[in-house]
Design an enzyme around this catalytic site. Structure first.
Site, mmCIF file in Angstrom:
data_model
loop_
_atom_site.group_PDB
_atom_site.id
_atom_site.type_symbol
_atom_site.label_atom_id
_atom_site.label_comp_id
_atom_site.label_asym_id
_atom_site.label_seq_id
_atom_site.Cartn_x
_atom_site.Cartn_y
_atom_site.Cartn_z
ATOM 1 N N GLU A 1 0.810 -1.225 0.000
ATOM 2 C CA GLU A 1 0.000 0.000 0.000
ATOM 3 C C GLU A 1 0.843 1.274 0.000
ATOM 4 O OE1 GLU A 1 -3.200 -0.819 -0.204
ATOM 5 O OE2 GLU A 1 -2.819 -2.908 0.345
ATOM 6 N N THR B 1 2.014 2.823 -8.372
ATOM 7 C CA THR B 1 1.469 4.089 -8.857
ATOM 8 C C THR B 1 2.587 4.963 -9.412
ATOM 9 O OG1 THR B 1 -0.271 3.986 -7.186
ATOM 10 C CG2 THR B 1 0.078 6.110 -8.256
ATOM 11 N N ARG C 1 -6.260 0.199 -7.938
ATOM 12 C CA ARG C 1 -5.407 -0.592 -7.045
ATOM 13 C C ARG C 1 -5.348 -2.021 -7.550
ATOM 14 N NH1 ARG C 1 -1.701 -2.627 -4.824
ATOM 15 N NH2 ARG C 1 -1.569 -3.251 -2.643
ATOM 16 N N ASP D 1 10.011 -3.560 -9.890
ATOM 17 C CA ASP D 1 8.961 -3.392 -8.875
ATOM 18 C C ASP D 1 8.534 -4.767 -8.385
ATOM 19 O OD1 ASP D 1 6.827 -2.568 -7.313
ATOM 20 O OD2 ASP D 1 5.487 -2.170 -9.000
ATOM 21 N N GLN E 1 3.734 -6.868 -0.007
ATOM 22 C CA GLN E 1 3.178 -7.638 1.101
ATOM 23 C C GLN E 1 4.219 -8.610 1.657
ATOM 24 O OE1 GLN E 1 1.089 -6.698 -1.395
ATOM 25 N NE2 GLN E 1 -0.053 -5.419 0.025
#
Length: 378
Positions: free
Chosen positions: A50, A55, A185, A207, A211
């Site tokens: 998160e 993004t 998302r 990337d 998690q």
């Protein structure tokens, strides 16, 4: 017999010449590849879940005019519909867990309909009635009360965007805008590599999922890293994790930063800290003190920059080597200008730090190309 021997020697000589030519070609190719590697910058993007890493990558693709194909656009459309439904389901469940109840049976029926709705292989978009229910529930006092308690449960912090735009999402012929794509998302799993050409330099942005269950894959990406870009969710100081609702997101990021950035694999690599979601943080800090996450923080909510500077210091203090090259930027990844300006600074710093290596690689590449051309003419 003499003629046969002479011919055999000639054939052997031709074979040797061919082998030598092939060997030179291989050497030239390897030299070129080595020089190209000197102009290639592998940047590893890390951060807790998160944080907004993906993004940032999406913005960089748009900035560099990397076009999306129809399949990718359709994937964004499907996922933003899923985001809107999932987020409302989270808030309806949270309201129930908090003991906040709908008094009107019709309102409860709308909430039940949203919670019971499920996407299938044939149903990839929100039906209009479900979209209208989401819009209605978002404005309802019950959901607003649950939203006020959002620091107590996991949620997607772009929920408000989905709710405020859901009626547009369910319109016939809906095609996601660039902003919709940025705000969608999609949880990163595995390893994703984005390649960008920036003048004479080539950047490989790696990337990986943030998690906890994805982090075991990170070690496979540690080789030949020229820079580490660590992304943090500023608003995480008052949010909990998806994997562990008892763990504060900011504290998780600090712990992870300390583990990763002190790894020997990054001894010579500069650290770039992207303090993301500044827009959400600026609103949150005015009503929610940081003392919940940082008991020693004495500032209020009036000086946003002072609060950001305090958080930056907490991350810098995690570095065992305080002389390590460290650069921090506060951004809102949904803002193209923020990402563009920060990335421009990252590129310039890397170019300056590796100036000698870059110039040497460019010169060698030019010399190699010239030698190859001369050989062909000969």
């Amino acid at each position: 017999m003499g003629c046969t021997g002479s011919k055999a020697k000639e054939e052997v000589g031709q074979e040797q010449q061919a082998e030598q030519a092939q060997s030179k070609a291989v050497d030239a190719f390897l030299a070129k590849e080595e020089n190209l590697m000197g102009l290639t910058f592998k940047v590893l993007l890390l951060g807790a879940g998160e944080s907004g890493k993906s993004t940032v990558v999406k913005q960089l693709k748009l900035i560099n005019k990397v076009k999306m194909d129809e399949i990718e656009i359709e994937n964004y459309a499907t996922n933003i519909h899923k985001n809107a439904v999932q987020c409302m389901q989270i808030f309806v469940d949270a309201a129930a867990n908090l003991g906040i109840e709908f008094e009107d049976a019709a309102d409860q029926a709308k909430a039940d309909a949203v919670c019971d709705f499920a996407f299938t292989s044939d149903v990839k978009r929100i039906p209009v009635d479900i979209g209208e229910s989401i819009d209605y529930l978002w404005k309802h006092p019950v959901i607003q009360k649950a939203y006020a308690h959002r620091s107590e449960f996991w949620f997607i912090d772009t929920s408000q965007y989905y709710f405020e735009n859901v009626l547009r999402f369910v319109e016939d012929g809906y095609v996601p805008t660039e902003e919709d794509c940025i705000m969608t998302r999609i949880r990163t799993t595995g390893i994703s590599v984005t390649e960008l050409d920036e003048g004479d330099l080539h950047f490989k942005l790696v990337d990986v999922g943030g998690q906890r269950n994805e982090r075991k894959k990170w070690i496979h990406c540690f080789d030949d890293v020229k820079a580490l870009l660590f992304v943090v969710n500023l608003a995480g100081y008052d949010q909990v994790m998806f994997e562990d609702p008892t763990q504060n997101r900011m504290q998780e990021s600090l712990s992870l930063f300390g583990q990763i950035c002190n790894d020997a694999a990054f001894d010579g690599a500069p650290i770039f800290l992207f303090l993301n979601k500044k827009d959400i943080f600026e609103q949150m800090i005015r009503t929610t003190t940081m003392t919940k996450c940082f008991p020693t923080y004495t500032g209020g909510g009036d000086d946003v920059q002072a609060a950001i500077d305090f958080i930056t210091l907490q991350f810098r203090n995690k570095l065992q080597d305080q002389n390590k090259e460290f650069h921090a930027f506060d951004i809102a990844a949904r803002s193209r200008r923020d990402v563009k300006d920060s990335w421009a600074s990252v590129k310039q710093i890397l170019r300056n730090t590796n100036k000698d290596d870059v110039e040497r690689a460019k010169k060698n590449l030019k010399d190699t190309s010239g030698a190859s051309t001369s050989a062909q003419l000969t």
